[in-house]
Scaffold this motif. Structure first.
Motif, mmCIF file in Angstrom:
data_model
loop_
_atom_site.group_PDB
_atom_site.id
_atom_site.type_symbol
_atom_site.label_atom_id
_atom_site.label_comp_id
_atom_site.label_asym_id
_atom_site.label_seq_id
_atom_site.Cartn_x
_atom_site.Cartn_y
_atom_site.Cartn_z
ATOM 1 N N TRP A 50 -2.270 14.363 10.426
ATOM 2 C CA TRP A 50 -2.777 12.994 10.242
ATOM 3 C C TRP A 50 -1.757 12.122 9.514
ATOM 4 N N ASN A 51 -1.236 12.621 8.393
ATOM 5 C CA ASN A 51 -0.244 11.862 7.634
ATOM 6 C C ASN A 51 0.998 11.588 8.475
ATOM 7 N N ALA A 52 1.472 12.622 9.173
ATOM 8 C CA ALA A 52 2.708 12.477 9.942
ATOM 9 C C ALA A 52 2.560 11.447 11.057
ATOM 10 N N ALA A 53 1.420 11.461 11.745
ATOM 11 C CA ALA A 53 1.212 10.501 12.835
ATOM 12 C C ALA A 53 1.220 9.072 12.305
ATOM 13 N N GLN A 54 0.568 8.847 11.186
ATOM 14 C CA GLN A 54 0.546 7.504 10.627
ATOM 15 C C GLN A 54 1.947 7.053 10.231
ATOM 16 N N SER A 55 2.704 7.939 9.599
ATOM 17 C CA SER A 55 4.067 7.598 9.203
ATOM 18 C C SER A 55 4.927 7.260 10.421
ATOM 19 N N GLN A 56 4.804 8.064 11.464
ATOM 20 C CA GLN A 56 5.601 7.825 12.669
ATOM 21 C C GLN A 56 5.255 6.481 13.306
ATOM 22 N N ILE A 57 3.983 6.172 13.368
ATOM 23 C CA ILE A 57 3.558 4.904 13.976
ATOM 24 C C ILE A 57 4.038 3.724 13.145
ATOM 25 N N ILE A 58 3.905 3.803 11.836
ATOM 26 C CA ILE A 58 4.382 2.723 10.973
ATOM 27 C C ILE A 58 5.887 2.534 11.145
ATOM 28 N N ASN A 59 6.608 3.620 11.398
ATOM 29 C CA ASN A 59 8.061 3.546 11.583
ATOM 30 C C ASN A 59 8.467 3.085 12.974
ATOM 31 N N GLY A 60 7.506 2.856 13.882
ATOM 32 C CA GLY A 60 7.845 2.283 15.170
ATOM 33 C C GLY A 60 7.544 3.133 16.380
ATOM 34 N N ALA A 61 7.001 4.344 16.194
ATOM 35 C CA ALA A 61 6.639 5.179 17.347
ATOM 36 C C ALA A 61 5.493 4.537 18.118
ATOM 37 N N ASP A 62 5.408 4.851 19.412
ATOM 38 C CA ASP A 62 4.331 4.290 20.227
ATOM 39 C C ASP A 62 2.976 4.676 19.636
ATOM 40 N N PRO A 63 2.144 3.691 19.311
ATOM 41 C CA PRO A 63 0.900 4.006 18.590
ATOM 42 C C PRO A 63 -0.057 4.907 19.362
ATOM 43 N N VAL A 64 -0.374 4.571 20.605
ATOM 44 C CA VAL A 64 -1.409 5.291 21.338
ATOM 45 C C VAL A 64 -0.981 6.707 21.661
ATOM 46 N N SER A 65 0.227 6.881 22.188
ATOM 47 C CA SER A 65 0.661 8.236 22.559
ATOM 48 C C SER A 65 0.843 9.109 21.324
ATOM 49 N N THR A 66 1.365 8.536 20.239
ATOM 50 C CA THR A 66 1.556 9.313 19.007
ATOM 51 C C THR A 66 0.214 9.745 18.438
ATOM 52 N N TRP A 67 -0.754 8.816 18.423
ATOM 53 C CA TRP A 67 -2.083 9.132 17.894
ATOM 54 C C TRP A 67 -2.768 10.200 18.738
ATOM 55 N N ILE A 111 0.850 -1.191 0.000
ATOM 56 C CA ILE A 111 0.000 0.000 0.000
ATOM 57 C C ILE A 111 0.886 1.241 0.000
ATOM 58 N N ASN A 112 0.472 2.233 -0.737
ATOM 59 C CA ASN A 112 1.195 3.498 -0.813
ATOM 60 C C ASN A 112 1.098 4.245 0.513
ATOM 61 N N THR A 113 2.242 4.612 1.079
ATOM 62 C CA THR A 113 2.268 5.481 2.267
ATOM 63 C C THR A 113 2.857 6.843 1.932
ATOM 64 N N ALA A 114 3.020 7.127 0.632
ATOM 65 C CA ALA A 114 3.673 8.359 0.187
ATOM 66 C C ALA A 114 5.058 8.492 0.813
ATOM 67 N N GLY A 115 5.722 7.352 0.935
ATOM 68 C CA GLY A 115 7.039 7.349 1.564
ATOM 69 C C GLY A 115 6.931 7.766 3.016
ATOM 70 N N GLU A 116 7.843 8.603 3.438
ATOM 71 C CA GLU A 116 7.882 9.056 4.825
ATOM 72 C C GLU A 116 6.761 10.061 5.145
ATOM 73 N N THR A 117 6.081 10.547 4.120
ATOM 74 C CA THR A 117 5.054 11.573 4.343
ATOM 75 C C THR A 117 3.840 11.008 5.060
ATOM 76 N N GLY A 118 3.458 9.775 4.709
ATOM 77 C CA GLY A 118 2.209 9.200 5.196
ATOM 78 C C GLY A 118 1.087 9.489 4.218
ATOM 79 N N ASP A 119 0.137 8.562 4.115
ATOM 80 C CA ASP A 119 -0.952 8.707 3.157
ATOM 81 C C ASP A 119 -2.258 8.280 3.808
ATOM 82 N N ALA A 120 -2.816 9.163 4.613
ATOM 83 C CA ALA A 120 -4.066 8.862 5.328
ATOM 84 C C ALA A 120 -5.228 8.677 4.366
ATOM 85 N N TYR A 121 -5.165 9.295 3.205
ATOM 86 C CA TYR A 121 -6.221 9.128 2.199
ATOM 87 C C TYR A 121 -6.343 7.656 1.799
#
Length: 405
Positions: A375-392, A178-188
């Protein structure tokens, strides 16, 4: 805001643009010449509008002047010129302009009367703001699950887990891409999965209109965030921020992944694949509801011939013949249900149509413009390993503060 959604189809020459006319609405004609309405269109839809105008002119004695403009210029020019009296009576446009057009006071409501039942409900919902219909819809588009029939068959997986099991059994490099727009994140692109957790970006009221209340906070949003994390770098690794639009398409087209999420604009990028298109499966237990984009025709709030313009919209453009001509000129999924069902004899179109019936309009409220970066940034960070709940939750707090500020 997404390059994928700006698709043209067949370039058609104008038969109606009067010699010497500019992009501004002409002054009212003399009574002896009859009334005039001006329609702004891009090149793709110009001829279909012109053809509908011919019958209107013959039956009413009015003149329809179709002015061709670049689609990218229509929104800003409409907002700028309508208040000066130099804008058109009608313009073609996208539904996600609606919030800005209403805020600027440049559009009027329309009444489709008994024609309402001819249109897909999601298309009407997209053109509705604060419970009022502001445009005549004619096309829609959305994303869906696209699968390699030779690797996983054509049957739609009902759930994320089933998709991954079948993708893994296919023995490809990846079970899914799935496209994540690279490091940008792709919430769409990820939105269908998010809504399956019951976490819409904004809350909708009883009329289907979006409110400014953020809907993706709380336990449901946290559950989606945890799903992102579980399938990201700290989990299965299925979701990756190394995948942008082109890499996604290459991995699918070369058979390295048997499933992806894409729109109809991407089908031509898969010449080597026998594809099937199906609704997006649920990851969170609720139906996956991707964003739906709708295009249609807006009526100017400053039209000098508003009743005539409304008549042209409802009785000449809102007809099966006119809607079919618009489809043939710019082949997106028709908003006119009978034509949508007709063209769904093509299984690829049928798949996207089925996905759209599960979908929701992308919010057109002005607040939506503040959402994407957070929104995009949070998803990218979580996919990269950031804590999901606190980041969200930090994203939700920052977004809410920006909207309140």
């Amino acid at each position: 805001m997404r390059k994928q959604m700006a698709i043209g189809a067949i370039a058609l020459a104008s038969a109606m643009v009067l010699a010497g006319c500019s992009s501004s609405a002409p002054e009212e004609t003399d009574a002896a010449d009859g009334p005039e309405i001006v329609v702004w269109s891009d090149e793709e839809r110009e001829q279909a509008i012109t053809d509908a105008a011919a019958a209107f002119e013959e039956e009413t004695g009015a003149t329809v002047t179709v002015v061709q403009k670049n689609f990218e210029d229509l929104r800003n020019d409409f907002i700028a010129q309508v208040p000066t009296g130099e804008g058109p009576d009608i313009t073609v446009g996208a539904h996600d302009w609606l919030g800005a057009l209403v805020a600027a006071g440049v559009v009027d409501t329309i009444d489709l009367g008994d024609k309402t039942g001819e249109f897909e409900q999601v298309a009407l919902d997209a053109m509705t703001y604060d419970g009022q219909l502001y445009a005549l819809p004619y096309s829609l588009e959305t994303i869906a699950l696209i699968q390699n029939v030779d690797l996983v068959g054509a049957e739609a997986p009902a759930t994320w887990d089933e998709l991954i099991a079948k993708g893994t059994a296919a023995g490809t490099e990846r079970p899914f891409v799935i496209n994540t727009a690279g490091e940008t994140g792709d919430a769409y692109t990820m939105y269908g999965f998010q809504t399956s957790f019951g976490a819409p970006v904004f809350v909708q009221d009883d009329s289907g209109s979006y409110t400014s209340e953020v809907g993706m906070g709380g336990a449901n949003g946290e559950a989606f965030a945890q799903w992102l994390g579980a399938n990201g770098a700290a989990g299965t690794g299925i979701l990756s921020t190394t995948v942008d639009y082109d890499i996604n398409n290459e991995l699918f087209n070369t058979g390295k992944a048997p499933y992806t999420i894409q729109g109809p604009w991407a089908i031509s990028a898969f010449p080597d694949v026998n594809v099937a298109v199906n609704p997006i499966p649920s990851a969170g237990g609720q139906p996956a509801a991707p964003f739906v984009g709708v295009q249609g025709f807006y009526l100017s709030s400053q039209s000098k011939n508003a009743l005539l313009a409304q008549d042209f919209l409802v009785n000449y453009l809102a007809t099966e013949d006119a809607q079919r001509a618009l489809y043939e000129a710019d082949p997106r999924i028709p908003a006119w249900t009978a034509i949508a069902d007709e063209v769904a004899s093509d299984p690829i179109i049928a798949g996207f149509l089925a996905s759209s019936k599960n979908g929701v309009p992308m919010p057109s409220i002005p607040e939506m413009g503040s959402v994407w970066d957070f929104w995009n940034a949070a998803q990218s960070q979580i996919i990269n390993g950031a804590d999901p709940v606190s980041t969200w939750n930090t994203m939700i707090a920052d977004l809410t503060a920006a909207l309140d500020g």
